[in-house]
Scaffold this motif. Structure first.
Motif, PDB file in Angstrom:
ATOM      1  N   VAL A  18     -84.725  42.686 101.279  1.00 10.79           N
ATOM      2  CA  VAL A  18     -85.398  41.875  99.804  1.00 10.79           C
ATOM      3  C   VAL A  18     -85.583  40.735  99.938  1.00 10.79           C
ATOM      4  O   VAL A  18     -86.705  40.379  99.634  1.00 10.79           O
ATOM      5  N   PRO A  19     -84.568  40.383 100.675  1.00 11.87           N
ATOM      6  CA  PRO A  19     -84.811  39.365 100.964  1.00 11.87           C
ATOM      7  C   PRO A  19     -85.999  38.561 101.630  1.00 11.87           C
ATOM      8  O   PRO A  19     -86.887  37.276 101.391  1.00 11.87           O
ATOM      9  N   PHE A  20     -86.473  39.336 102.704  1.00 12.33           N
ATOM     10  CA  PHE A  20     -87.807  38.948 103.627  1.00 12.33           C
ATOM     11  C   PHE A  20     -88.721  38.851 103.096  1.00 12.33           C
ATOM     12  O   PHE A  20     -89.077  38.130 103.137  1.00 12.33           O
ATOM     13  N   VAL A  21     -88.426  40.090 101.857  1.00 13.45           N
ATOM     14  CA  VAL A  21     -90.298  40.620 101.739  1.00 13.45           C
ATOM     15  C   VAL A  21     -90.883  39.550 100.419  1.00 13.45           C
ATOM     16  O   VAL A  21     -91.554  39.423 100.243  1.00 13.45           O
ATOM     17  N   ALA A  22     -88.886  38.637  99.447  1.00 14.00           N
ATOM     18  CA  ALA A  22     -89.278  37.858  98.874  1.00 14.00           C
ATOM     19  C   ALA A  22     -90.316  36.393  99.106  1.00 14.00           C
ATOM     20  O   ALA A  22     -90.462  36.004  98.289  1.00 14.00           O
ATOM     21  N   LYS A  23     -89.362  36.242 100.252  1.00 23.36           N
ATOM     22  CA  LYS A  23     -89.190  35.465 100.862  1.00 23.36           C
ATOM     23  C   LYS A  23     -90.805  34.687 101.771  1.00 23.36           C
ATOM     24  O   LYS A  23     -91.210  33.769 101.424  1.00 23.36           O
ATOM     25  N   LEU A  68     -89.118  46.401  94.794  1.00 25.74           N
ATOM     26  CA  LEU A  68     -89.149  45.043  93.761  1.00 25.74           C
ATOM     27  C   LEU A  68     -89.146  45.052  92.431  1.00 25.74           C
ATOM     28  O   LEU A  68     -89.077  44.507  91.618  1.00 25.74           O
ATOM     29  N   ASP A  69     -90.385  45.972  91.750  1.00 24.41           N
ATOM     30  CA  ASP A  69     -90.734  46.529  90.811  1.00 24.41           C
ATOM     31  C   ASP A  69     -91.312  45.243  89.319  1.00 24.41           C
ATOM     32  O   ASP A  69     -91.933  44.775  90.791  1.00 24.41           O
ATOM     33  N   GLU A  70     -90.982  45.271  88.690  1.00 23.33           N
ATOM     34  CA  GLU A  70     -91.664  43.783  87.694  1.00 23.33           C
ATOM     35  C   GLU A  70     -91.094  42.709  88.522  1.00 23.33           C
ATOM     36  O   GLU A  70     -90.059  43.022  88.196  1.00 23.33           O
ATOM     37  N   PRO A  71     -91.461  41.435  88.284  1.00 19.14           N
ATOM     38  CA  PRO A  71     -93.136  41.606  87.813  1.00 19.14           C
ATOM     39  C   PRO A  71     -93.956  41.672  88.919  1.00 19.14           C
ATOM     40  O   PRO A  71     -94.899  41.731  88.978  1.00 19.14           O
ATOM     41  N   ILE A  72     -93.689  41.972  90.167  1.00 17.19           N
ATOM     42  CA  ILE A  72     -94.559  41.635  91.410  1.00 17.19           C
ATOM     43  C   ILE A  72     -95.467  43.509  91.072  1.00 17.19           C
ATOM     44  O   ILE A  72     -96.697  43.382  92.020  1.00 17.19           O
ATOM     45  N   SER A 143     -89.499  33.031  89.685  1.00 14.14           N
ATOM     46  CA  SER A 143     -88.604  32.759  89.037  1.00 14.14           C
ATOM     47  C   SER A 143     -87.486  34.203  89.721  1.00 14.14           C
ATOM     48  O   SER A 143     -85.829  33.990  90.667  1.00 14.14           O
ATOM     49  N   ALA A 144     -88.688  35.310  89.523  1.00 15.54           N
ATOM     50  CA  ALA A 144     -87.803  36.558  90.250  1.00 15.54           C
ATOM     51  C   ALA A 144     -88.047  36.653  91.615  1.00 15.54           C
ATOM     52  O   ALA A 144     -86.539  37.253  92.060  1.00 15.54           O
ATOM     53  N   LEU A 145     -89.278  35.881  92.460  1.00 20.20           N
ATOM     54  CA  LEU A 145     -88.543  36.009  93.733  1.00 20.20           C
ATOM     55  C   LEU A 145     -87.980  34.762  94.164  1.00 20.20           C
ATOM     56  O   LEU A 145     -87.006  34.968  95.140  1.00 20.20           O
ATOM     57  N   THR A 146     -87.287  33.804  93.363  1.00 22.78           N
ATOM     58  CA  THR A 146     -86.699  32.606  94.034  1.00 22.78           C
ATOM     59  C   THR A 146     -85.141  33.907  93.946  1.00 22.78           C
ATOM     60  O   THR A 146     -83.915  33.439  94.729  1.00 22.78           O
ATOM     61  N   ARG A 147     -85.153  34.414  92.991  1.00 24.27           N
ATOM     62  CA  ARG A 147     -83.344  34.994  92.635  1.00 24.27           C
ATOM     63  C   ARG A 147     -83.074  35.740  93.716  1.00 24.27           C
ATOM     64  O   ARG A 147     -82.104  36.170  94.718  1.00 24.27           O
ATOM     65  N   LEU A 148     -84.308  36.970  94.247  1.00 28.28           N
ATOM     66  CA  LEU A 148     -83.970  37.781  95.290  1.00 28.28           C
ATOM     67  C   LEU A 148     -83.644  36.856  96.850  1.00 28.28           C
ATOM     68  O   LEU A 148     -83.394  38.064  97.633  1.00 28.28           O
ATOM     69  N   GLN A 149     -84.190  36.261  97.509  1.00 24.17           N
ATOM     70  CA  GLN A 149     -84.201  35.357  98.415  1.00 24.17           C
ATOM     71  C   GLN A 149     -82.991  35.248  98.079  1.00 24.17           C
ATOM     72  O   GLN A 149     -81.401  35.443  98.000  1.00 24.17           O
TER      73      GLN A 149
END
Length: 149
Positions: A18-23, A68-72, A143-149
């Motif tokens: 998840v952090p890899f993909v979010a980054k 990652l679901d919403e909002p992705i 915000s969602a992507l930052t939180r997931l990293q």
């Protein structure tokens, strides 16, 4: 994505997925957001470059959305709309260039039809582009992507 990034992912533990993909998704999204706001100020070449960047974003979002679901998922849909609309503009530009080299170069009917098609495609591209770049939406995604990293 398949040739470059997924092999790197194979070296990543499952808890780092998840952090890899979010980054990487955030990097692609920020890259797209660096493009000009106004599609009317973009040349055909610039539109095509934006489309290619949005395709990369779209592929990452499609890859990440099931995890990652919403909002992705919404990001994926909006990026898809942009790539489709900018693709229609590019197709009209290519067809117009082919028309200029053809035996129908003086045909007002064909030329006018292509202009109308391109104009409609530009309107669709502008709408899709503004939806992808809507400030409230970009804030939620970042915000969602930052939180997931």
């Amino acid at each position: 994505l398949i040739e470059t990034d997924i092999p790197r992912l194979a070296e990543t533990s499952s808890d780092r997925f998840v952090p890899f993909v979010a980054k990487h998704l955030k990097k692609r999204f920020c890259s797209v957001l660096e493009e000009p706001d106004d599609t009317k100020s973009m040349s055909s070449t610039e539109m095509h470059q934006v489309r290619k960047r949005c395709k990369r974003l779209r592929y990452w979002a499609e890859f990440a959305a099931p995890v990652l679901d919403e909002p992705i998922t919404e990001l994926m849909l909006r990026a898809k709309a942009v790539t489709s609309a900018f693709g229609d503009v590019h197709d009209a530009d290519v067809q117009y260039e082919q028309l200029k080299r053809s035996g129908f170069a003086e045909s007002h009917a064909v030329r006018d039809a292509l202009r109308r098609t391109r104009k409609a495609a530009c309107r669709d591209a502008e709408k899709a582009w503004s939806m992808l770049r809507k400030p409230a939406f970009t804030k939620v995604v970042q915000s969602a992507l930052t939180r997931l990293q």
